[in-house]
Design a protein around this motif. Structure first.
Motif, mmCIF file in Angstrom:
data_model
loop_
_atom_site.group_PDB
_atom_site.id
_atom_site.type_symbol
_atom_site.label_atom_id
_atom_site.label_comp_id
_atom_site.label_asym_id
_atom_site.label_seq_id
_atom_site.Cartn_x
_atom_site.Cartn_y
_atom_site.Cartn_z
ATOM 1 N N GLY A 71 2.627 3.024 -3.169
ATOM 2 C CA GLY A 71 2.285 1.491 -1.907
ATOM 3 C C GLY A 71 3.419 1.020 -1.347
ATOM 4 N N SER B 121 -3.560 -2.793 3.149
ATOM 5 C CA SER B 121 -4.406 -2.531 4.473
ATOM 6 C C SER B 121 -6.269 -2.809 3.809
ATOM 7 C CB SER B 121 -4.532 -1.133 5.384
ATOM 8 O OG SER B 121 -4.708 -1.044 4.710
ATOM 9 N N LYS C 274 1.287 -0.194 6.888
ATOM 10 C CA LYS C 274 2.389 0.963 5.488
ATOM 11 C C LYS C 274 1.995 2.433 5.993
ATOM 12 C CE LYS C 274 -1.002 2.186 1.911
ATOM 13 N NZ LYS C 274 -2.417 2.570 0.829
ATOM 14 N N LYS C 275 1.113 2.662 7.371
ATOM 15 C CA LYS C 275 1.689 3.962 8.008
ATOM 16 C C LYS C 275 3.250 4.314 8.495
ATOM 17 C CE LYS C 275 -0.343 6.968 11.136
ATOM 18 N NZ LYS C 275 -1.175 7.605 12.417
ATOM 19 N N GLU D 117 -5.824 -2.355 10.137
ATOM 20 C CA GLU D 117 -5.692 -1.660 10.154
ATOM 21 C C GLU D 117 -4.437 -0.540 9.189
ATOM 22 O OE1 GLU D 117 -5.271 -0.847 14.477
ATOM 23 O OE2 GLU D 117 -7.412 -2.698 14.699
ATOM 24 N N GLY D 118 -4.217 -0.621 8.484
ATOM 25 C CA GLY D 118 -2.946 0.349 7.679
ATOM 26 C C GLY D 118 -1.625 0.399 9.178
ATOM 27 N N TYR E 116 0.457 -7.155 5.136
ATOM 28 C CA TYR E 116 -0.856 -6.762 5.173
ATOM 29 C C TYR E 116 -1.151 -6.931 6.412
ATOM 30 C CZ TYR E 116 -5.882 -6.707 5.320
ATOM 31 O OH TYR E 116 -7.306 -7.086 5.393
ATOM 32 N N ASP F 101 -7.920 -0.310 1.172
ATOM 33 C CA ASP F 101 -6.908 -0.787 -0.063
ATOM 34 C C ASP F 101 -7.928 -1.930 -0.794
ATOM 35 O OD1 ASP F 101 -4.530 1.309 0.046
ATOM 36 O OD2 ASP F 101 -4.334 -0.771 1.258
ATOM 37 N N SER G 115 -3.303 -6.551 13.982
ATOM 38 C CA SER G 115 -3.030 -5.625 13.788
ATOM 39 C C SER G 115 -2.485 -5.328 15.324
ATOM 40 C CB SER G 115 -4.342 -4.630 13.480
ATOM 41 O OG SER G 115 -5.045 -5.050 12.204
#
Length: 249
Positions: A128, A141, A115-116, A111-112, A108, A144, A81
C-alpha cells in the motif's frame, strides 16, 4: 351585581396567564441574540482566516515559509469518504505537501476510495505504499484497521496459549503495550506513528484511523477538503513546529 363581583374575584388575574408566555418570549429573544452573536463571530473568524491564508500564500508572511520539519517525520491525512471522491483535490493536496518538503504521508479514508483510485492509476502498490516525487504515501482504509486488529488478536491468542501450556510454574501471563506494538509490526500492520494528523471533512474525529498509531499524535481539523487552502496547511505545519511535546516518563 353581587354575583358578578364574586365571579370577578374567583377569576385569576390576567397576568398569571401571560407570565409563562412573556418568559418564553424573553428567553427566545436572548437565545436568538446569542445565536446571532456567535454566527457573526464565526463569519468574522472565517474571513480573517481566509485573509491570513491568502497573505501567507503570496509570501507576505515570511515566517510561515521558514518551516522546521525535522520534528515532522510522518504526517497523516484523514479525508471524509464523501469528499475523498474528489481525487483532483486530493492529488493537489499531496502535491502541496511534496512541495513543502513532507517526506512521509499516510492517506486514509474509511471506505478505501483513495486507495482504490490511486491504485488504479499507479498499478500494483506493494504494501500500500505509493512513491510520489520525494515523498512516500501510505494508503489506508478502515478495512486495514479491522484486519490488523483481527490478525493481532489471533497472533496474541495463539502465543498466549503456547506460553500457558509451557508455563509449568503457573505464573500469570499478561499482554503489555509493547507486546501489541511488536505483534502489529510482525504481521505488517504497525507502520510509523504520525506526528501530526490533519482531518478534512465535516466531523472532528479521526474516522477510524488505526488508534494504536495515534498515541502521541497532534490532531488538527482543517474543515472541508473543497475549501482547502495552501496557507492553511502552512499555518498548521508552522504551529506544530512551535509546539513542545511532553511524552511523560
Amino acid at each position: 351585581m353581587k354575583m358578578s363581583a364574586k365571579m370577578e374575584n374567583a377569576l385569576p388575574p390576567v397576568s398569571k396567564y401571560h407570565q409563562p408566555l412573556l418568559l418564553r418570549l424573553v428567553l427566545g429573544l436572548c437565545w436568538w441574540m446569542v445565536h446571532i452573536l456567535f454566527s457573526i463571530q464565526h463569519v468574522v473568524n472565517q474571513i480573517l482566516q481566509a485573509v491570513k491564508s491568502y497573505f501567507i500564500s503570496i509570501l507576505l508572511v515570511q515566517r510561515y515559509w521558514d518551516l522546521q520539519l525535522h520534528k515532522l517525520r510522518s504526517l497523516a491525512i484523514v479525508v471524509d469518504s464523501k469528499e475523498a471522491r474528489n481525487t483532483l483535490k486530493v492529488k493537489k493536496l499531496l502535491s502541496w505537501l511534496s512541495r513543502i518538503g513532507v517526506k512521509y504521508v499516510t492517506l486514509y479514508d474509511m471506505e478505501g476510495i483513495l486507495k482504490k483510485s490511486l491504485a488504479e492509476s499507479q498499478g500494483d502498490l506493494p504494501n500500500g505504499i505509493l512513491h510520489k516525487d520525494r515523498m512516500m504515501i501510505e494508503l489506508l482504509s478502515f478495512i486495514d484497521s479491522k484486519e490488523g486488529i483481527a490478525k493481532a488478536a489471533s497472533f496474541l491468542c495463539n502465543k498466549y496459549l503456547r506460553d500457558e501450556l509451557g508455563n509449568c510454574e503457573g505464573k500469570d501471563l499478561s499482554i503489555t503495550e509493547s507486546d501489541i506494538s511488536d505483534t502489529l509490526n510482525v504481521i505488517g500492520f504497525g507502520g510509523p506513528e504520525p506526528d501530526l494528523l490533519l482531518v478534512y471533512g465535516p466531523v472532528r474525529c479521526h474516522l477510524g484511523f488505526p488508534a494504536w498509531r495515534l498515541r502521541y499524535t497532534e490532531i488538527i481539523h482543517m474543515g472541508s477538503l473543497n475549501s482547502m487552502k495552501y496557507g492553511d496547511i502552512l499555518t498548521a505545519l508552522y504551529e506544530f513546529s512551535k509546539k513542545k511535546q511532553n511524552y511523560g516518563t
